[in-house]
Design a protein around this motif. Sequence first.
Motif, PDB file in Angstrom:
ATOM      1  N   SER A   1       0.840  -1.208   0.000  1.00  0.00           N
ATOM      2  CA  SER A   1       0.000   0.000   0.000  1.00  0.00           C
ATOM      3  C   SER A   1       0.873   1.255   0.000  1.00  0.00           C
ATOM      4  N   GLY A   2       1.994   1.214   0.729  1.00  0.00           N
ATOM      5  CA  GLY A   2       2.899   2.355   0.724  1.00  0.00           C
ATOM      6  C   GLY A   2       3.541   2.572  -0.638  1.00  0.00           C
ATOM      7  N   SER A   3       3.924   1.466  -1.289  1.00  0.00           N
ATOM      8  CA  SER A   3       4.518   1.566  -2.626  1.00  0.00           C
ATOM      9  C   SER A   3       3.512   2.097  -3.634  1.00  0.00           C
ATOM     10  N   ASP A   4       2.264   1.635  -3.531  1.00  0.00           N
ATOM     11  CA  ASP A   4       1.217   2.111  -4.444  1.00  0.00           C
ATOM     12  C   ASP A   4       0.960   3.602  -4.244  1.00  0.00           C
ATOM     13  N   ALA A   5       0.928   4.022  -2.971  1.00  0.00           N
ATOM     14  CA  ALA A   5       0.690   5.442  -2.683  1.00  0.00           C
ATOM     15  C   ALA A   5       1.826   6.302  -3.246  1.00  0.00           C
ATOM     16  N   LEU A   6       3.061   5.848  -3.078  1.00  0.00           N
ATOM     17  CA  LEU A   6       4.203   6.593  -3.610  1.00  0.00           C
ATOM     18  C   LEU A   6       4.177   6.609  -5.128  1.00  0.00           C
ATOM     19  N   PHE A   7       3.852   5.476  -5.724  1.00  0.00           N
ATOM     20  CA  PHE A   7       3.807   5.349  -7.183  1.00  0.00           C
ATOM     21  C   PHE A   7       2.825   6.346  -7.796  1.00  0.00           C
ATOM     22  N   ILE A   8       1.605   6.368  -7.291  1.00  0.00           N
ATOM     23  CA  ILE A   8       0.597   7.242  -7.886  1.00  0.00           C
ATOM     24  C   ILE A   8       0.832   8.697  -7.485  1.00  0.00           C
ATOM     25  N   LEU A   9       1.476   8.933  -6.331  1.00  0.00           N
ATOM     26  CA  LEU A   9       1.840  10.302  -5.955  1.00  0.00           C
ATOM     27  C   LEU A   9       2.862  10.874  -6.932  1.00  0.00           C
ATOM     28  N   LEU A  10       3.847  10.066  -7.302  1.00  0.00           N
ATOM     29  CA  LEU A  10       4.823  10.513  -8.292  1.00  0.00           C
ATOM     30  C   LEU A  10       4.150  10.818  -9.632  1.00  0.00           C
ATOM     31  N   GLY A  11       3.167   9.997  -9.998  1.00  0.00           N
ATOM     32  CA  GLY A  11       2.407  10.276 -11.216  1.00  0.00           C
ATOM     33  C   GLY A  11       1.653  11.582 -11.114  1.00  0.00           C
ATOM     34  N   ALA A  12       1.021  11.832  -9.955  1.00  0.00           N
ATOM     35  CA  ALA A  12       0.278  13.077  -9.758  1.00  0.00           C
ATOM     36  C   ALA A  12       1.195  14.281  -9.874  1.00  0.00           C
ATOM     37  N   ILE A  13       2.398  14.168  -9.301  1.00  0.00           N
ATOM     38  CA  ILE A  13       3.351  15.275  -9.370  1.00  0.00           C
ATOM     39  C   ILE A  13       3.797  15.526 -10.806  1.00  0.00           C
ATOM     40  N   MET A  14       4.011  14.456 -11.576  1.00  0.00           N
ATOM     41  CA  MET A  14       4.430  14.608 -12.969  1.00  0.00           C
ATOM     42  C   MET A  14       3.335  15.259 -13.819  1.00  0.00           C
ATOM     43  N   VAL A  15       2.092  14.865 -13.573  1.00  0.00           N
ATOM     44  CA  VAL A  15       0.997  15.458 -14.344  1.00  0.00           C
ATOM     45  C   VAL A  15       0.727  16.885 -13.870  1.00  0.00           C
ATOM     46  N   LEU A  16       0.905  17.140 -12.576  1.00  0.00           N
ATOM     47  CA  LEU A  16       0.813  18.518 -12.091  1.00  0.00           C
ATOM     48  C   LEU A  16       1.837  19.402 -12.805  1.00  0.00           C
ATOM     49  N   ALA A  17       3.049  18.873 -12.996  1.00  0.00           N
ATOM     50  CA  ALA A  17       4.081  19.626 -13.712  1.00  0.00           C
ATOM     51  C   ALA A  17       3.671  19.923 -15.145  1.00  0.00           C
ATOM     52  N   MET A  18       2.830  19.071 -15.733  1.00  0.00           N
ATOM     53  CA  MET A  18       2.350  19.317 -17.090  1.00  0.00           C
ATOM     54  C   MET A  18       1.578  20.624 -17.186  1.00  0.00           C
ATOM     55  N   HIS A  19       0.970  21.058 -16.090  1.00  0.00           N
ATOM     56  CA  HIS A  19       0.223  22.311 -16.122  1.00  0.00           C
ATOM     57  C   HIS A  19       1.162  23.503 -16.294  1.00  0.00           C
ATOM     58  N   ALA A  20       2.395  23.372 -15.814  1.00  0.00           N
ATOM     59  CA  ALA A  20       3.407  24.381 -16.140  1.00  0.00           C
ATOM     60  C   ALA A  20       3.693  24.342 -17.634  1.00  0.00           C
ATOM     61  N   GLY A  21       3.668  23.150 -18.201  1.00  0.00           N
ATOM     62  CA  GLY A  21       3.847  23.019 -19.649  1.00  0.00           C
ATOM     63  C   GLY A  21       2.738  23.705 -20.420  1.00  0.00           C
ATOM     64  N   PHE A  22       1.489  23.508 -19.975  1.00  0.00           N
ATOM     65  CA  PHE A  22       0.368  24.202 -20.616  1.00  0.00           C
ATOM     66  C   PHE A  22       0.579  25.714 -20.570  1.00  0.00           C
ATOM     67  N   ALA A  23       1.016  26.201 -19.410  1.00  0.00           N
ATOM     68  CA  ALA A  23       1.192  27.646 -19.223  1.00  0.00           C
ATOM     69  C   ALA A  23       2.265  28.201 -20.160  1.00  0.00           C
ATOM     70  N   PHE A  24       3.410  27.540 -20.217  1.00  0.00           N
ATOM     71  CA  PHE A  24       4.494  28.057 -21.043  1.00  0.00           C
ATOM     72  C   PHE A  24       4.238  27.839 -22.530  1.00  0.00           C
ATOM     73  N   LEU A  25       3.529  26.785 -22.870  1.00  0.00           N
ATOM     74  CA  LEU A  25       3.161  26.585 -24.273  1.00  0.00           C
ATOM     75  C   LEU A  25       2.258  27.724 -24.745  1.00  0.00           C
ATOM     76  N   GLU A  26       1.279  28.081 -23.905  1.00  0.00           N
ATOM     77  CA  GLU A  26       0.385  29.188 -24.260  1.00  0.00           C
ATOM     78  C   GLU A  26       1.125  30.517 -24.236  1.00  0.00           C
ATOM     79  N   LEU A  27       1.957  30.729 -23.223  1.00  0.00           N
ATOM     80  CA  LEU A  27       2.726  31.963 -23.120  1.00  0.00           C
ATOM     81  C   LEU A  27       3.579  32.184 -24.368  1.00  0.00           C
ATOM     82  N   GLY A  28       4.228  31.129 -24.836  1.00  0.00           N
ATOM     83  CA  GLY A  28       5.099  31.262 -25.999  1.00  0.00           C
ATOM     84  C   GLY A  28       4.358  31.430 -27.303  1.00  0.00           C
TER      85      GLY A  28
END
Length: 409
Positions: free
Chosen positions: A15-42
């Motif tokens: 359960s701890g490994s699963d929580a860490l696994f999907i948390l890392l995924g959430a952080i990576m997809v959260l970072a994609m929102h910075a990508g959306f921002a800079f793609l639009e900005l540019g």
Amino acid sequence: MQKIGGGKDVEILKSGSDALFILLGAIMVLAMHAGFAFLELGTVRKKNQVNALVKILVDFAVSTIAYFFIGYSIAYGVNFFSGAELLAEKNGYELVKFFFLLTFAAAIPANISGGIAERAKFNPQLIATFVLVGFIYPFFEGIAWNQHYGIQAWIKEFTGEEFHDFAGYVVVNAVGGWIALPAVILLGARRGRYTNEGQISAHPPSSIPFLALGAWILAVGWFGFNVMSAQTIDKISGLVALNSLMAMVGGTLAAWIVGRNDPGFTYNGPLACLVAVCAGSDLMHPVGALVVGFVAGGLFVYMFTLVQNRWKIDDVLGVWPLHGLCGLWGGLAAGIFGAKAFGGIGGITFTGQLIGSALGVSIALMGGIVVYGTLKAVLGIRMSQEEEFEGADLSVHRISSTPDCETNW
């Protein structure tokens, strides 16, 4: 060091490994929102750069509130009105699962933002974000991923297999793209974009480096988007990772070739193909993923040019061609290249993909028309001519991206 002994210890570790696994995924997809921002900005003109940055961030905040209190419950029948002790069970796996799926939900307004850039009012768009993430998106999410209303069971009975969407090609990308289409049409083109004589006024990207940065952030984050869609560590698949990579390469090359070395097209190519490969990345052979990505990259360039130049639809970042059409292509392609006859794993049918995709597109179109049509009638969704001329940065936020260059300071 304490040894792992019984089954309970193994369960805790899992359960701890699963929580860490999907948390890392959430952080990576959260970072994609910075990508959306800079793609639009540019991509937008310089007078709208600050607006792009603020809009993506505030949209995410509004999406979180809407999905936490309403949307997640609609999609999965789960709410968070229990005590913290209960919520923290299994290392808080259900909480980080919500976080992960929230980042998907918030991609809907982030997608739409690029299409309506440079002339949409700020506050009405936040209302649209709340309604879309709180009600429209989770309605279809529950159908596709949580067996709501017996639709998946009916598709399986009719076609032999359920509608398959491993990482949200329709649930997230196509839905966002098809919601954006009526929003863009209802807003109308940016003033001066098309002349009365039928001429097109070029609005080149304000910053290729920022556009490229946004595309790179999105491309890297997409491996979290796709791979972590397994949601538990025992289901992780290297096939998903390699298929995402091969599609990314194929789409990049196709966009570079069809776009005649245009950097804007080249950097949107990997995004188009990563949209397309979401559906069947767990089923396709890597060669099939390469073909899917190559077609998506070329499709985006061709349709973006057609939409802008021939149809005179001013979709600034090409949201409908990239997310709507490439997402639709990906869903249908999964029904082809996911089949064993084309080297795939199987367990999927083209007819099932067609039905599920058509349902998603229909819900998205209807939702976009109702939400943006109502807002247009009640509040208005477009900035005034003077505000648009001045730019959203000064009109809405009272500061430009380079305030030190302002002549009146």
